[in-house]
Design an enzyme around this catalytic site. Sequence first.
Site, PDB file in Angstrom:
ATOM      1  N   THR A   1       0.831  -1.207   0.000  1.00  0.00           N
ATOM      2  CA  THR A   1       0.000   0.000   0.000  1.00  0.00           C
ATOM      3  C   THR A   1       0.861   1.251   0.000  1.00  0.00           C
ATOM      4  O   THR A   1       0.521   2.256  -0.609  1.00  0.00           O
ATOM      5  CB  THR A   1      -0.890   0.004   1.252  1.00  0.00           C
ATOM      6  OG1 THR A   1      -1.350  -1.304   1.485  1.00  0.00           O
ATOM      7  CG2 THR A   1      -2.061   0.932   1.081  1.00  0.00           C
ATOM      8  N   ASP A   2       1.954   1.160   0.721  1.00  0.00           N
ATOM      9  CA  ASP A   2       2.808   2.321   0.917  1.00  0.00           C
ATOM     10  C   ASP A   2       3.531   2.741  -0.357  1.00  0.00           C
ATOM     11  O   ASP A   2       3.898   3.898  -0.508  1.00  0.00           O
ATOM     12  CB  ASP A   2       3.833   1.971   2.007  1.00  0.00           C
ATOM     13  CG  ASP A   2       4.363   3.201   2.672  1.00  0.00           C
ATOM     14  OD1 ASP A   2       3.554   4.124   2.863  1.00  0.00           O
ATOM     15  OD2 ASP A   2       5.558   3.242   2.986  1.00  0.00           O
TER      16      ASP A   2
END
Lengths: 315, 84
Positions: free
Chosen positions: B63-64
């Site tokens: 996600t990052d």
Amino acid sequence: MANTETQTENHSTEGSAQQYIGHHLNFFQVDVRDGSVVHAQKHDGSKCYLTDILTFNKCEAVHTVKKEESHLVNPYTVNVDSLLVSFVLGLVFFLIFARVSKKFTTNGKPGRLQTFIEMVVLFVDGNVKSIYTRRSRLVAPVAITSFVWILLMNTMDLIPVDWVPALAGFIGVPYFRVLPTADVNITMSMALSVFVLIFWFTFTRKGLKGFIKEMTLHPFNHPVFIPFNFVLESISLLSKPLSLGLRLFGNMFAGEMIFIMIALFNTAYTFALQPFLSVPWALFHILIICLQAFIFMMLTVVYLAAASADEEEKS
Amino acid sequence: MNEVVSDVIGLNMIGAGLMMGLGALGAAIGLGVLSGRFLEGYARQPDLDKSLTSKFFLGAGLTDAVPMISLVFGILIVLGVFPS
């Protein structure tokens, strides 16, 4: 030509922000056709060659790029800095692990280094075993190599951004980027080797027939859907190395970029801000460094496990 | 002529801001959902601690990555590294 030279002088005295960033984002590129260093010149303005640097003749950076050159990618260049750093770090990894595994003892007290290496090996081994359930002599070594190597390369990001370029400039190297994983060539070449491994695993486990079956009959098992299936499966196959390489590159490039931005606080009043910005970012970045190495390893194993899974296992 | 140039630069800045902001927004929602579910799963099955943690970090890293990439390209646009 005279115009660009005056511009160069202006910039070297001014040292604008864009100049600084441009200098930090420029690789130490050597043109393999004649061995000249790209965007560099000697003191007298003549072309700088790799042999000049090896014989300690100083070269300096040329910041202004001629307009007609700037939009073309020269396919003959080699990024010497990324290659050198990644090769040295790979050698460090290999030598340390080889030495420890040769001196490995189970009787008596193991040394600190051996305990540490055992921790790393057990960590990788546990993760691989939980995903790749069948026997293979290749998957776990690939996983530990990619993990430790990428971890070491990412750790180069924690070296303060100006140290290595300044040191390189001192011995006459015009540019030096110490972070190999912020070079898209390095990350994409690693991702492409994983891609080759995916093909290798698919062919050895399923054969050509199985591969064609998977590409054409996979989501919808009906002859009508063959072209649709093929497009879908090709996209999912090609997106694997692309996302693998670009994720690592993007993260490390972002981290490096933010360190460079922080280093731009260089006036007398804002200089004191630097530690308060760069230390928290470095602490947060340690997480990203480990996480990205871990993700690269895990996704490699996941892709290889998917490539060697049987039909019954998959559904 | 100058007005046009400044308009283009202003639009560049707005675009860069949108890139960074929307990327961060999506990642924030994603990480919130992810960590919430992680805590739920952990509360339900404390035995699965280790495997859940490693999978949580895997998801967090995935996600990052996207907002990080958009952040970088936003910064590059702000600095005018891309020739327009």
